[in-house]
Design an enzyme around this catalytic site. Structure first.
Site, PDB file in Angstrom:
ATOM      1  N   SER A   1       1.919   3.132 -15.411  1.00 49.39           N
ATOM      2  CA  SER A   1       3.002   2.262 -14.968  1.00 49.39           C
ATOM      3  C   SER A   1       2.485   0.843 -14.674  1.00 49.39           C
ATOM      4  O   SER A   1       1.961   0.184 -15.556  1.00 49.39           O
ATOM      5  CB  SER A   1       3.693   2.888 -13.748  1.00 49.39           C
ATOM      6  OG  SER A   1       4.932   2.274 -13.478  1.00 49.39           O
TER       7      SER A   1
ATOM      8  N   ASP B   1      12.465   8.180 -20.573  1.00 52.21           N
ATOM      9  CA  ASP B   1      11.903   7.605 -19.342  1.00 52.21           C
ATOM     10  C   ASP B   1      12.900   6.586 -18.811  1.00 52.21           C
ATOM     11  O   ASP B   1      13.187   5.586 -19.465  1.00 52.21           O
ATOM     12  CB  ASP B   1      10.561   6.932 -19.655  1.00 52.21           C
ATOM     13  CG  ASP B   1       9.855   6.376 -18.424  1.00 52.21           C
ATOM     14  OD1 ASP B   1      10.520   6.165 -17.400  1.00 52.21           O
ATOM     15  OD2 ASP B   1       8.638   6.131 -18.508  1.00 52.21           O
TER      16      ASP B   1
ATOM     17  N   HIS C   1       8.942   9.651 -15.876  1.00 52.06           N
ATOM     18  CA  HIS C   1       8.007   8.531 -15.867  1.00 52.06           C
ATOM     19  C   HIS C   1       6.604   8.938 -15.421  1.00 52.06           C
ATOM     20  O   HIS C   1       5.708   8.104 -15.392  1.00 52.06           O
ATOM     21  CB  HIS C   1       8.561   7.447 -14.934  1.00 52.06           C
ATOM     22  CG  HIS C   1       7.803   6.156 -14.961  1.00 52.06           C
ATOM     23  ND1 HIS C   1       7.600   5.430 -16.118  1.00 52.06           N
ATOM     24  CD2 HIS C   1       7.182   5.455 -13.966  1.00 52.06           C
ATOM     25  CE1 HIS C   1       6.908   4.343 -15.845  1.00 52.06           C
ATOM     26  NE2 HIS C   1       6.628   4.335 -14.552  1.00 52.06           N
TER      27      HIS C   1
END
Length: 262
Positions: free
Chosen positions: A94, A215, A243
């Site tokens: 991320s 996602d 995610h």
């Protein structure tokens, strides 16, 4: 106090090559628990908590420095220089994907290859770029966080996990609650309002992109944009949702790591 200590650094593993594991927003380095044994059997593994995250997060966070993704990249570079690391494999999830991109564009000598799991250089839609969000979506998110952080976490965690996994939702909620609410809000603004596309274009290090097919935070178009923007990139899309595939679908991620990192 050294950067390694300040960021609650941990170093384990039996390998000669160094891998750095850098987690995403709302988690801490324990997010790598399912993948860590695979890495430890092959690498000298370095992990740490991003500023603002983990049990010591408030002590490491600086509102000015960490108001930009480049401030986190400075943390990473300083930690690597402190440990005397070069030519490392970097695995980011991320927000840490763009931290790695910023660091690698400035100091390519530090990185041999980069793995980006669920990375996005820009979350806002822009002309012919699909980021997945409009500004009004982000404004609502920030308002909800500011109004009632506990209620926001209760709604946010299961959406981001994206699968029916109560343990993963509970653990993600726990680490979100570890963050001080004002730090969490400022961090989310830093992430969601950043545009790291120019930094990505400067990355010459080989990059392996991993993301799920569904996602809520990162549409497939983002992975495709990254694969096209980075000169030496591969893209693997996992047939899974959420995610946090390194937590909810670790076996699928490991299969990709086996192929890409050998």
């Amino acid at each position: 106090m050294s950067w390694f200590e300040k960021l609650r650094g941990r170093r384990t593993g039996a390998g000669n090559r160094v891998v750095i594991l850098s987690h995403g927003f709302g988690t801490d380095q324990d997010a790598w628990t399912s993948l860590r044994p695979w890495f430890e059997a092959r690498f000298d593994v370095v992990s740490f908590d991003l500023a603002g995250c983990g049990p010591m997060g408030a002590e490491s966070y600086d509102f000015e420095r960490h108001g930009s993704m480049f401030g986190y990249a400075d943390d990473l570079v300083e930690l690597m220089d402190e440990l005397g690391l070069q030519g490392c494999t970097y695995v980011g999830h991320s927000m840490s994907c763009m931290i790695g991109a910023a660091a690698a564009s400035a100091r390519p000598d530090l990185f041999e290859q980069i793995v980006m799991i669920g990375g996005s250089p820009r979350y806002l839609n822009d002309a012919d770029y699909v980021g997945g969000f409009e500004q009004e979506n982000l404004d609502q998110l920030f308002e909800s966080m500011a109004a009632n952080y506990q209620a926001w976490v209760a709604g946010f965690a299961p959406i981001v996990v994206g699968v029916d996994d109560r343990e993963a939702v509970a653990d993600f909620s726990r680490t979100l609650f570890q963050m001080r609410p004002d730090i969490a809000l400022n961090t989310s603004r830093t992430i969601f309002e950043s545009d790291m596309r120019q930094a990505v274009l400067r990355v010459a290090t080989p990059v392996h992109l991993i993301q799920t097919s569904s996602d809520v935070a990162v549409p497939i178009q983002v992975g495709e944009w990254l694969a096209g923007a980075i000169s030496n990139a591969s893209l693997d899309i996992i047939d899974a949702a959420g995610h946090l595939p390194h937590i909810t679908a670790p076996a699928e991620v490991i299969r990709i790591l086996e192929r890409r990192l050998g």
